[in-house]
Design a protein around this motif. Structure first.
Motif, PDB file in Angstrom:
ATOM      1  N   ILE A 709       0.735  -1.656  -0.659  1.00  0.00           N
ATOM      2  CA  ILE A 709      -0.233  -0.376   0.228  1.00  0.00           C
ATOM      3  C   ILE A 709       0.794   1.264  -0.055  1.00  0.00           C
ATOM      4  O   ILE A 709       0.538   1.979  -0.872  1.00  0.00           O
ATOM      5  CB  ILE A 709      -1.184  -0.127   1.253  1.00  0.00           C
ATOM      6  N   VAL A 710       1.934   1.120   0.668  1.00  0.00           N
ATOM      7  CA  VAL A 710       2.578   2.377   0.933  1.00  0.00           C
ATOM      8  C   VAL A 710       3.829   2.750  -0.746  1.00  0.00           C
ATOM      9  O   VAL A 710       3.084   3.679  -1.137  1.00  0.00           O
ATOM     10  CB  VAL A 710       3.639   2.205   1.500  1.00  0.00           C
ATOM     11  N   ARG A 713       1.042   3.897  -2.985  1.00  0.00           N
ATOM     12  CA  ARG A 713       1.020   5.743  -2.456  1.00  0.00           C
ATOM     13  C   ARG A 713       1.625   6.112  -2.841  1.00  0.00           C
ATOM     14  O   ARG A 713       1.003   7.920  -3.568  1.00  0.00           O
ATOM     15  CB  ARG A 713       0.022   5.217  -0.585  1.00  0.00           C
ATOM     16  N   LEU A 734      -5.816   8.415  -0.545  1.00  0.00           N
ATOM     17  CA  LEU A 734      -6.495   7.218   0.580  1.00  0.00           C
ATOM     18  C   LEU A 734      -7.835   6.416  -0.453  1.00  0.00           C
ATOM     19  O   LEU A 734      -7.892   5.666  -0.049  1.00  0.00           O
ATOM     20  CB  LEU A 734      -8.236   8.418   1.397  1.00  0.00           C
ATOM     21  N   SER A 737      -5.502   3.437  -1.357  1.00  0.00           N
ATOM     22  CA  SER A 737      -5.244   3.032   0.044  1.00  0.00           C
ATOM     23  C   SER A 737      -6.301   1.915   0.523  1.00  0.00           C
ATOM     24  O   SER A 737      -5.742   0.321   0.094  1.00  0.00           O
ATOM     25  CB  SER A 737      -4.876   3.751   1.247  1.00  0.00           C
ATOM     26  N   GLU A 738      -7.938   2.710  -0.043  1.00  0.00           N
ATOM     27  CA  GLU A 738      -8.591   1.300   0.398  1.00  0.00           C
ATOM     28  C   GLU A 738      -8.684   0.773  -1.221  1.00  0.00           C
ATOM     29  O   GLU A 738      -9.030  -0.796  -0.479  1.00  0.00           O
ATOM     30  CB  GLU A 738      -9.595   2.381   1.053  1.00  0.00           C
ATOM     31  N   THR A 741      -6.558  -2.458  -0.701  1.00  0.00           N
ATOM     32  CA  THR A 741      -6.248  -3.057   0.095  1.00  0.00           C
ATOM     33  C   THR A 741      -6.984  -3.761   0.281  1.00  0.00           C
ATOM     34  O   THR A 741      -7.253  -5.268   0.534  1.00  0.00           O
ATOM     35  CB  THR A 741      -6.069  -2.342   1.725  1.00  0.00           C
TER      36      THR A 741
END
Length: 831
Positions: A709-710, A713, A734, A737-738, A741
């Motif tokens: 995820i890092v 982003r 955001l 990320s969601e 994930t």
């Protein structure tokens, strides 16, 4: 003109007034009256006066004056009044007519009927006679028909003068002589009442006439009996008015030409009740040797025409060159539409815009509602001509700006088609030419009906196929699509070729072309079902490979042995990215902006309907602005004497030489050398121009690492900054990320991140290999540690959703990005 010409209406005097050269007076050209009747007609009448004659000429409506109104006119009483609502008398007087009327017998009535209509009014017919109650409805109708006969010979006389280059004679010059009579037929019984003039014209002694309409029909020469029978014994759908020229053979052996004009009056129950008509000597219509030979040749050629197309071609060949016409169109008439069967010249640019806009197959169709003048001419059922400058709608006047002839094609008492003949240069219609047009209309109408009987099954299937193809193609942002369809010319002229253009969300479009095996009504039916199914699957949001897989399963489950080939293209109109898939179909062709062409190497699967679980791999391609994409069926490039490879090579050469600025003309040029075909031909051509705002794209393969995820982003932030994003990026980061994930946590296999920036709209999409859609919880447990991600995305994004992909899905969301800084470079390098 003799007194016997109008005795059928009880009149004692008739006169013809024609417009003089100055255009301000009506001059007496011909007159006749009974012995000792005491009528006298003034030599001229001014149009500026408010006499009944001038009023009738100006308004184009008949005027009927009873004895009281006529006495008022003769006494100089000013307004002549209105008799009974069927016509208005003038409210002033002309000294000449008023002076004449003052000396007429008591109980005289007057009828004034304008001469001429579509081609312009030429004068008036004035009829006077002792009729105490005025002319009744039947006499009025007969006088109107007689006025039409007079107008026809006036027009023929003037055309003859123009053709010979002679000036119009002055001072009471006689017109072309004519004799006429009237008849009434009871359509329920066939009983007929005819005056002596009619019997004399037909060559029947009065004592030998049995009062039957069939006896009148038997007087005509055998070739003209079917046309005359359809008029005198009309069917239930016959038009209300008829006009016909026919021939009778006299006892002396002379061939006499007669003109018939009649009108049908309905019975109280709405069925045809009576027919009132006028028969006149039409010697001025007698054709010369050339016209007779042309009619004979046309009749012989039509005898061998077995199909509607062959009949149309024969008619065009018989009319265009002999008449020196610029355009000839033959069309069938059905359901208020014109279904064109042949145009000459065949190029769309030679025809008005109304016809070009409807050019969706080999020939255009036209709505009858767009051509009200043509509809009126077809209702009247008579050959109609217009001279240059006529007030017509553009769809007609541009066919013949120098002159236009409309030939209703009649058979069995109804109009089955129409032939339009137009000239660019000024054209005057002579009586011989009118005779040729009238005879040709009758012959072609009967041949057209016969051809219908021979190929009714083909026509039904062709109509079905026409209705299943798109009527028009949609307008596309940044592209223009055109299509052409040609049915086979050998065997059953119907098949299963189809095409479609389907607008999709996000400025995407699906281009489809396909071919169902065989030439039959069943093939056309399967074609319609497949086109509908593929359109439905595409609109649902399925990718190209899934669309064809679903269509394949549908076809294999049908009760048919037919299969279909198909090529499907999903094109992004913003950046030209295309996904292509084939099911046993011919590969598409690509013409690059510089003119080079190539056959796209699109991976393919089996035809639809063969293998139930077939897979259809996708191929990616990119289109630059100015590129022309061509989808086609094999009928264009393959035949018994043309191998597929040779046909593709020839088509590539043609495609390289076209002008892509006009896709419609380019599509026509691809079909230029296509003549007789044993297979259908469909071509779908799209010129890609690109949109004004070109999107920017970036892709990232998500690694299944603890810090995936890092990295996602960081890639997103770096890419957006390189595209000029300014300010905080909390919302897009955001969302990334969601979505990432959710994909990593709940799916297996490869995960991909796609970023697309169009203007200031950012679309974030995450692809995974799980076909199961994302689950959004309806109730959240306060203590739950998951389940809030998709709800959060939906709350933050301006739009969101998911789409199925081949073996997986795509979950996407859109949000706005503030672009305040210059782009620093590409964002497609992983971080």
């Amino acid at each position: 003109m003799t007194r016997q010409d109008f005795t059928f209406c009880g009149a004692g005097c008739a006169a013809v007034y024609l417009l003089d050269e100055g255009g301000d007076r009506l001059r007496l050209t011909e007159a006749a009256e009974g012995p000792g009747a005491g009528y006298g007609m003034p030599p001229s009448l001014r149009l500026a006066d408010r006499s009944p004659v001038a009023e009738a000429f100006r308004t184009g409506r008949p005027h009927w004056l009873g004895p009281a109104a006529l006495a008022d006119l003769g006494d100089g009483g000013g307004a002549a009044g209105q008799e009974d609502g069927n016509g208005e008398a003038g409210d002033g007087e002309a000294a000449g007519l008023a002076k004449s009327a003052a000396g007429w017998p008591a109980d005289t009535s007057l009828a004034v009927l304008p001469l001429g209509g579509h081609a312009g009014r030429r004068g008036c017919l004035v009829v006077a006679g002792v009729a105490p109650g005025g002319f009744d409805a039947d006499r009025r109708l007969l006088l109107e028909l007689y006025a039409d006969q007079v107008a026809a010979r006036v027009e023929a006389f003037e055309a003859r003068l123009v053709r010979r280059g002679e000036p119009r004679p002055e001072g009471g010059a006689r017109l072309v002589p004519v004799r006429s009579g009237a008849f009434v037929v009871d359509l329920a019984t066939g009983a007929m009442t005819a005056d002596d003039q009619v019997l004399d014209l037909l060559g029947l002694p009065p004592g030998e006439f049995d009062g039957r309409a069939a006896t009148l029909i038997a007087c005509a020469v055998p070739d003209d009996i079917p046309a005359l029978m359809s008029v005198v014994e009309p069917g239930p759908w016959a038009p209300a008015e008829h006009q016909l020229a026919f021939r009778v053979r006299c006892l002396s052996g002379e061939l006499r030409w007669l003109g018939l004009r009649c009108r049908i009056l309905l019975a109280p129950d709405g069925t045809p009740g009576r027919m009132l008509g006028v028969v006149a000597d039409a010697a001025y219509l007698r054709p010369g040797v050339d016209e007779v030979s042309q009619v004979q040749r046309l009749s012989a050629a039509l005898a061998g025409a077995a199909t509607v197309r062959e009949v149309s071609g024969t008619a065009v060949a018989a009319l265009r060159v002999p008449l020196g016409a610029s355009r000839v169109a033959v069309a069938e008439v059905a359901a208020e539409r014109l279904f064109v069967t042949l145009l000459d010249p065949p190029e769309p640019e030679a025809w008005p815009g109304l016809w070009r806009r409807e050019w969706r197959s080999e020939w255009p169709d036209a709505a009858g509602s767009a051509l009200p003048t043509l509809r009126r001419a077809l209702r009247e059922g008579a050959v109609t001509t217009w001279l240059p400058g006529a007030d017509l709608e553009p769809g007609l006047v541009d066919i013949g700006p120098g002159g236009l002839a409309v030939l209703p094609l009649q058979a069995d008492g109804r109009v089955v088609g129409v032939c339009l003949v137009g000239w660019d240069e000024e054209h005057r219609f002579g009586p011989e030419e009118r005779s040729l047009l009238t005879a040709a209309a009758s012959l072609v109408g009967r041949a057209l009906m016969r051809a219908h009987a021979l190929d009714a099954r083909t026509e039904l299937a062709r109509t079905l196929q026409r209705s299943l193809l798109p009527r028009t193609l949609p307008r596309l942002p940044g592209a223009r699509a055109v299509a052409r369809y040609l049915p086979a010319t050998e065997g059953l002229e119907v098949g299963g070729d189809w095409y479609d253009v389907i607008p999709l969300p996000d400025r995407r479009v699906a281009l489809v072309i396909g071919d169902v095996q065989g030439h039959s009504a069943e093939a056309a039916t399967i074609m319609g079902q497949m086109r509908t199914a593929i359109r439905a699957y595409a609109v649902e949001g399925h990718p190209p490979d899934v669309v064809l897989s679903l269509a394949n399963r549908l076809l294999t489950g049908m009760e048919t042995d037919l299969f279909a080939t198909c090529c499907y293209v999903d094109l992004d109109l913003e950046d030209g990215a295309a996904l292509l898939v084939r099911a046993g179909h011919t590969a598409p062709l690509l013409r690059h902006p510089g003119g080079a062409t190539e056959e796209l190497a699109v991976r393919g699967g089996p035809p639809l309907g063969v293998v139930p679980d077939a897979q259809y791999p996708m191929t990616e391609a990119g289109l630059k602005p100015g590129t022309v994409l061509t989808l086609l069926t094999d009928g264009l490039v393959e035949a018994a004497d043309l191998p597929l490879d040779d046909g593709m090579a020839r088509l590539r050469t043609l495609l390289s030489g076209i002008d892509p600025a006009d896709p419609g003309r380019a599509a026509d040029e691809l079909l230029t050398n296509v003549e007789r075909r044993d297979d259908d031909v469909a071509v779908l051509l799209l010129r890609y121009d690109g949109t004004d705002v070109r999107p920017q794209r970036a892709r990232w393969a998500v690694w299944r690492l603890p810090d995936a995820i890092v990295h996602a982003r960081r890639f997103t932030e770096r890419t957006l900054r390189s595209w000029g994003a300014a300010g905080p990026l909390d919302v897009p980061l955001l969302i990334v990320s969601e979505l990432v994930t959710n994909a990593v946590a709940h799916t297996r296999g490869q995960v991909g991140l796609d970023l697309k920036l169009t203007g200031e709209k950012l679309r974030i999409a995450v692809n995974d290999s799980s076909p199961r859609g994302p689950m959004r919880p309806t109730v959240l447990d306060p203590d739950a540690t998951s389940g809030r991600g998709l709800l959060l995305v939906k709350a933050l994004a301006t739009a969101s959703g998911s789409l199925p992909l081949a073996g997986g899905k795509r979950v996407w969301a859109e949000t706005a990005v503030d672009l305040g800084g210059p782009a620093a470079g590409s964002g497609e390098r992983p971080g």
